[in-house]
Motif scaffolding. Structure first.
Motif, mmCIF file in Angstrom:
data_model
loop_
_atom_site.group_PDB
_atom_site.id
_atom_site.type_symbol
_atom_site.label_atom_id
_atom_site.label_comp_id
_atom_site.label_asym_id
_atom_site.label_seq_id
_atom_site.Cartn_x
_atom_site.Cartn_y
_atom_site.Cartn_z
ATOM 1 N N ASN A 213 -45.928 75.039 -53.233
ATOM 2 C CA ASN A 213 -46.999 74.947 -52.246
ATOM 3 C C ASN A 213 -48.367 75.030 -52.932
ATOM 4 O O ASN A 213 -49.295 74.273 -52.592
ATOM 5 C CB ASN A 213 -46.857 76.064 -51.212
ATOM 6 N N ASN A 214 -48.489 75.920 -53.920
ATOM 7 C CA ASN A 214 -49.749 76.030 -54.657
ATOM 8 C C ASN A 214 -50.062 74.744 -55.421
ATOM 9 O O ASN A 214 -51.202 74.272 -55.431
ATOM 10 C CB ASN A 214 -49.688 77.208 -55.633
ATOM 11 N N LEU A 215 -49.032 74.200 -56.063
ATOM 12 C CA LEU A 215 -49.218 72.946 -56.807
ATOM 13 C C LEU A 215 -49.580 71.808 -55.865
ATOM 14 O O LEU A 215 -50.462 70.992 -56.166
ATOM 15 C CB LEU A 215 -47.939 72.616 -57.585
ATOM 16 N N LEU A 216 -48.908 71.753 -54.737
ATOM 17 C CA LEU A 216 -49.175 70.695 -53.753
ATOM 18 C C LEU A 216 -50.620 70.747 -53.267
ATOM 19 O O LEU A 216 -51.294 69.707 -53.143
ATOM 20 C CB LEU A 216 -48.202 70.827 -52.584
ATOM 21 N N GLU A 217 -51.117 71.940 -52.997
ATOM 22 C CA GLU A 217 -52.497 72.078 -52.519
ATOM 23 C C GLU A 217 -53.490 71.565 -53.553
ATOM 24 O O GLU A 217 -54.450 70.867 -53.216
ATOM 25 C CB GLU A 217 -52.784 73.547 -52.188
ATOM 26 N N GLU A 218 -53.247 71.881 -54.823
ATOM 27 C CA GLU A 218 -54.181 71.461 -55.872
ATOM 28 C C GLU A 218 -54.103 69.951 -56.118
ATOM 29 O O GLU A 218 -55.124 69.293 -56.340
ATOM 30 C CB GLU A 218 -53.883 72.223 -57.163
ATOM 31 N N LEU A 219 -52.892 69.389 -56.086
ATOM 32 C CA LEU A 219 -52.743 67.938 -56.251
ATOM 33 C C LEU A 219 -53.414 67.191 -55.106
ATOM 34 O O LEU A 219 -54.050 66.142 -55.316
ATOM 35 C CB LEU A 219 -51.257 67.571 -56.335
ATOM 36 N N SER A 220 -53.259 67.704 -53.894
ATOM 37 C CA SER A 220 -53.911 67.080 -52.742
ATOM 38 C C SER A 220 -55.423 67.167 -52.869
ATOM 39 O O SER A 220 -56.145 66.207 -52.562
ATOM 40 C CB SER A 220 -53.447 67.745 -51.442
ATOM 41 N N LEU A 221 -55.914 68.314 -53.329
ATOM 42 C CA LEU A 221 -57.347 68.511 -53.480
ATOM 43 C C LEU A 221 -57.939 67.544 -54.494
ATOM 44 O O LEU A 221 -59.045 67.019 -54.299
ATOM 45 C CB LEU A 221 -57.616 69.963 -53.905
ATOM 46 N N GLN A 222 -57.200 67.270 -55.573
ATOM 47 C CA GLN A 222 -57.695 66.368 -56.612
ATOM 48 C C GLN A 222 -57.220 64.928 -56.413
ATOM 49 O O GLN A 222 -57.436 64.076 -57.274
ATOM 50 C CB GLN A 222 -57.268 66.878 -57.988
ATOM 51 N N ASN A 223 -56.562 64.677 -55.275
ATOM 52 C CA ASN A 223 -56.125 63.322 -54.897
ATOM 53 C C ASN A 223 -55.265 62.667 -55.988
ATOM 54 O O ASN A 223 -55.459 61.511 -56.357
ATOM 55 C CB ASN A 223 -57.341 62.434 -54.593
ATOM 56 N N ILE A 224 -54.316 63.434 -56.492
ATOM 57 C CA ILE A 224 -53.354 62.892 -57.468
ATOM 58 C C ILE A 224 -52.109 62.475 -56.692
ATOM 59 O O ILE A 224 -51.323 63.324 -56.258
ATOM 60 C CB ILE A 224 -53.017 63.940 -58.545
ATOM 61 N N THR A 225 -51.937 61.183 -56.509
ATOM 62 C CA THR A 225 -50.843 60.663 -55.689
ATOM 63 C C THR A 225 -50.071 59.591 -56.459
ATOM 64 O O THR A 225 -50.437 59.215 -57.573
ATOM 65 C CB THR A 225 -51.386 60.070 -54.382
ATOM 66 N N GLY A 226 -49.016 59.092 -55.834
ATOM 67 C CA GLY A 226 -48.239 58.003 -56.422
ATOM 68 C C GLY A 226 -47.208 58.432 -57.429
ATOM 69 O O GLY A 226 -46.562 57.587 -58.053
ATOM 70 N N LEU A 227 -47.022 59.728 -57.607
ATOM 71 C CA LEU A 227 -46.018 60.208 -58.551
ATOM 72 C C LEU A 227 -44.684 60.406 -57.845
ATOM 73 O O LEU A 227 -44.635 60.734 -56.666
ATOM 74 C CB LEU A 227 -46.470 61.535 -59.175
ATOM 75 N N GLN A 228 -43.612 60.201 -58.608
ATOM 76 C CA GLN A 228 -42.265 60.405 -58.082
ATOM 77 C C GLN A 228 -41.820 61.821 -58.437
ATOM 78 O O GLN A 228 -41.572 62.133 -59.602
ATOM 79 C CB GLN A 228 -41.287 59.392 -58.673
ATOM 80 N N PHE A 229 -41.755 62.696 -57.404
ATOM 81 C CA PHE A 229 -41.312 64.062 -57.642
ATOM 82 C C PHE A 229 -39.807 64.168 -57.454
ATOM 83 O O PHE A 229 -39.235 63.592 -56.526
ATOM 84 C CB PHE A 229 -42.020 65.031 -56.688
#
Length: 841
Positions: A279-295
């Motif tokens: 959840n912490n990682l998700l919040e930071e990735l969303s904040l920095q708009n890092i998308t398109g990765l395959q988790f």
């Protein structure tokens, strides 16, 4: 079993004044459960009903206040509800513990290992402030259900382990908990991460992702699971670009991890994280708009509803991962909505307003979940808790000697260690159809669903099953995936690519780039004679004998066998020249036969002339034996025929040369030399010289004859089918003998070239031998250096050239006179001023 009575900070015996009895007292305040019920036997529970803690200010002058818990974790709250539901279901059962009631004590550890320790102490000690004279007694619970995270479970298991209180976890998957030496009383209704970590590596390999990033929680769960994954990934040939970890209490490390992800080239991220860290990682990735990765996720977070937010799908959409199989527990949904709030949870809004109970005050935020049940259909770990409660109930049922119609023997005293031993033997099926049993490590069988984050028809996020993994099945059947049902990041149908280097096509091999992982490589074409017929070959393989690589270096093809044939241009040309030589020789022989009585034919022994023409015919014909596919007979024939016919030919020429010399010697007074070298002697000399060559050839064929040989060294792409001479000594002795005779003939002819005569044949013999020697001297280096079938062509050319040289030099002048200058073909002209030629025949 007797248990030491453990207090929070130690053991304390408080003694009063002299004469008063000592009592065992608890220091501090007892911990009270969030939810509890009294029963004949008691089962404890510990869940992270709240996920965050706040540290109050510390003055160090007074007892610090307790940590403040906040942020309700809905999934963990459902776990507590499931435990109560299962216990109520068993209490209402007529077959399982029919006359025994089960009570429960459920604690909230707030996602903190410190609170896990406090909960463990409370579950062992109970709530009594004094226990009499002795500080030991029976544990307050017979078994403990929990915890959800591996680190907290380790704390609890280590604390309760010395007292052999069984701890049954529903989601603690750390492989480290499999040690029966360290955790002898630990059980779990979920499989160890040993299987999940290996399955993660297989999943990554299945989709061809050889270049991945890895992020894990800095905890026992994350570190152990990631270590197993990294080892399995290496075995599967998957390279990890980076492996980062962080803890929920380290925001600065989280920022570092996000920066590494942004700067990495891997498009696939394996997240071995607890749901809080995720959840912490998700919040930071969303904040920095890092998308398109395959988790690629693990069971701890892949189906966590708490991660579903308005912005999370842009980051986690298309994620794949392993989840605990979903099980529909009948009646649970109704219990969550109504029965729980009516019976188990007494802190209603009204009671909260009228009561000053601190417990109800702390649980006020739970009341807001009273009418919420949207998540119930997606509950997965709840079935594991359900299994754990029933496992304890079946153990107690066995220990209390319960019988149908007679109930249980309540006089039997059960100890926690007996429950541990009984749990090892349980094997039953619950109403959902799942079988419950524990293996030698105390874990359940490894079965996972493969789920995919997708948008549902209503636009919401759903965790769609797209396959399964079952470790109990034979290898090759454990993984089943429906790739056509998978939605990839960006809601694309095309699978993402995550490789350090593009695949090497067939015909090439991988060459690892210096200083980089094995997945980073250059594609190097296979060398000649080597192939790779698969994608991403680590090396090229040599083609077997008589095969060679094609232009694409991806297939071994049968090597073309090359030899001089009658159908190719070179073979046809040489054959025509050979036959033309035979034709000319026959014409000369016919002409000589017609003009056999003329002086020019009779001069210098016409018998030798006819024998020479015959041998020349054989020389022209023997060249044909060099054309065609070599066989054992043709190889022996071509070399022996060549050697014998040429010696016969040179012997005839040598005989004619000696005759010329003898004739002029015979003109000297009192010379009787022609008597010793007349026609019989001439025939005998030819026979003797030829017989020597026949003996050499016979010896050659006996010791080491020529044989057909496949030459695969001269050309790599084709096989030269040629005749190996067998004995090189025999071959060069044959040639040497021919050379010796021709050299002798040349020397004698050269000495006789200036003898007086109107038609001195010695001059023409000299020219013919000069050509013959020149041809065969140049033949040797050309023969050695010519490759393949050209070696044979050079040998044929030498045979034809030398044969034509002798034919033209010896017979052309005579034929010219016979046909075009008949006036010179007279005895008068042949004798000239010196009448010598009468003795020639």
């Amino acid at each position: 079993m007797q248990l030491l009575w453990v207090v929070v900070v130690g053991l304390l015996g408080v003694f009063g004044a002299e004469g008063t009895e000592a009592v065992c007292r608890m220091l501090g305040s007892p911990e009270f459960p969030v939810l509890s019920k009294v029963g004949d036997v008691t089962i404890g529970g510990a869940f992270s009903i709240h996920s965050k803690t706040t540290q109050p200010p510390l003055s160090f002058t007074e007892t610090p206040p307790p940590l403040t818990c906040s942020s309700v974790n809905l999934r963990e709250f459902r776990f507590a509800q499931t435990m109560i539901f299962a216990i109520d279901e068993i209490n209402n059962s007529d077959t399982l513990l029919p006359n025994v009631s089960i009570g429960y004590r459920i604690y909230d550890n707030c996602g903190s290992t410190l609170y896990s320790m406090r909960a463990a102490m409370a579950l062992m000690n109970g709530q009594e402030r004094t226990v009499g004279k002795a500080c030991f007694g029976q544990s307050a619970v017979h078994a403990i259900i929990g915890e959800s995270e591996s680190s907290s479970t380790i704390v609890m298991s280590r604390t309760t382990g010395p007292f052999q209180i069984p701890v049954i976890s529903h989601s603690a998957t750390c492989e480290c908990l499999s040690s029966r030496k360290e955790y002898p009383s630990f059980f779990r209704t979920i499989a160890s991460d040993l299987y999940q970590s290996r399955a993660l590596a297989q999943l990554v390999k299945y989709f061809g992702w050889s270049w991945v990033g890895a992020v894990n929680s800095d905890s026992d769960y994350g570190n152990n699971g990631m270590a197993i994954f990294l080892a399995a990934a290496q075995e599967e040939g998957v390279c990890v670009e980076y492996s980062e970890k962080f803890s929920r209490t380290e925001p600065e490390k989280l920022l570092k991890v996000v920066n590494v992800i942004r700067g990495g080239t891997a498009r696939v991220i394996v997240g071995f994280l607890a749901h809080v860290e995720m959840n912490n990682l998700l919040e930071e990735l969303s904040l920095q708009n890092i998308t398109g990765l395959q988790f690629i996720g693990v069971e701890a977070w892949i189906t966590a509803d708490s991660l579903v937010t308005p912005t999370s799908y842009s980051v986690l959409g298309g994620s794949l991962g392993f989840a605990v199989q979903k099980a529909n527990i009948s009646g649970f949904s109704d219990f969550v909505i109504k029965q729980f709030w009516d019976t188990a949870f007494q802190c209603t809004e009204t009671s909260h307003q009228e009561s000053v109970s601190s417990l109800c005050s702390e649980s006020q935020d739970l009341i807001e979940l009273r009418d919420y049940d949207a998540d119930v259909d997606e509950l997965r770990y709840s079935s594991n808790i359900y299994k754990a409660i029933y496992a304890v109930a079946h153990s107690l049922h066995s220990l209390l000697k319960c019988k149908d119609g007679l109930g249980c023997d309540q006089n039997v005293r059960t100890e926690p260690w007996q429950v541990v031993e009984s749990l090892k033997q349980v094997n039953f099926t619950i109403k959902t159809g799942d079988q419950v049993w524990f293996d030698s490590t105390g874990a359940a069988a490894a079965r996972y669903e493969v789920v995919n984050w997708q948008r549902g028809p209503d636009g919401g996020v759903q965790f769609k099953p797209v396959g399964y993994y079952d470790a109990s099945l034979p290898p090759g059947q454990q993984f089943v995936l429906r790739t056509e049902d998978i939605m990839w990041p960006g809601e694309l149908q095309q699978m993402p690519v995550s490789v350090c280097s593009e695949s090497c096509p067939p015909g090439t091999r991988k060459a690892v780039q210096k200083g980089k992982p094995v997945c980073c490589y250059d594609c190097v074409p296979c060398s000649e004679g080597e192939i790779s017929n698969a994608t991403d070959s680590n090396g090229c393989i040599d083609c077997p004998d008589e095969y060679w690589s094609n232009l694409g270096r991806d297939k071994c093809i049968f090597q073309a066998i090359e030899f001089l044939t009658f159908t190719e241009v070179m073979g046809i040309v040489l054959m025509l020249f050979s036959l033309f030589g035979v034709f000319l020789t026959v014409l000369v022989a016919i002409l000589y036969l017609i003009k056999k009585d003329t002086p020019i034919v009779r001069a210098n022994n016409s018998e030798l002339s006819f024998l020479l023409l015959f041998s020349l015919t054989l020389c022209f014909l023997c060249s044909l034996t060099f054309i065609g596919r070599p066989s054992e007979w043709s190889c022996m024939l071509r070399h022996t025929a060549f050697g014998i016919t040429f010696v016969l030919c040179i012997s005839c020429v040598l005989g004619k040369t000696i005759v010329v010399l003898m004739v002029f010697r015979a003109t000297l007074p009192a010379s009787n030399v022609m008597k010793w070298f007349g026609p019989p002697q001439q025939r005998l000399s030819v026979l003797a010289f030829t017989l020597i060559q026949v003996l050499i050839c016979a010896l050659w064929l006996t010791v080491s004859p020529p044989f057909p040989y496949k030459n695969m060294k001269t050309y790599k792409e084709k096989i030269i089918l040629e005749c190996n001479v067998g004995s090189a000594i025999g071959f060069w002795v044959v040639l040497g003998y021919i050379g010796l005779l021709s050299l002798l003939c040349f020397v004698l002819a050269f000495l006789a070239r200036k003898l007086p005569d109107n038609f001195n044949e010695a001059k023409f013999i000299t020219f013919s031998m000069l050509i013959f020697c020149a041809v065969w001297i140049t033949f040797i280096p050309a023969y050695v250096s010519s490759p393949g079938k050209f070696t044979v062509a050079v040998e044929i050319f030498a045979i034809l050239a030398s044969s034509y040289g002798m034919l033209f030099c010896i017979f052309a002048p005579k034929c010219y006179i016979i046909m075009f200058k008949p006036e010179l073909n007279t005895k008068k002209h042949m004798m000239g001023k010196m009448k010598r030629n009468e003795n020639l025949h």
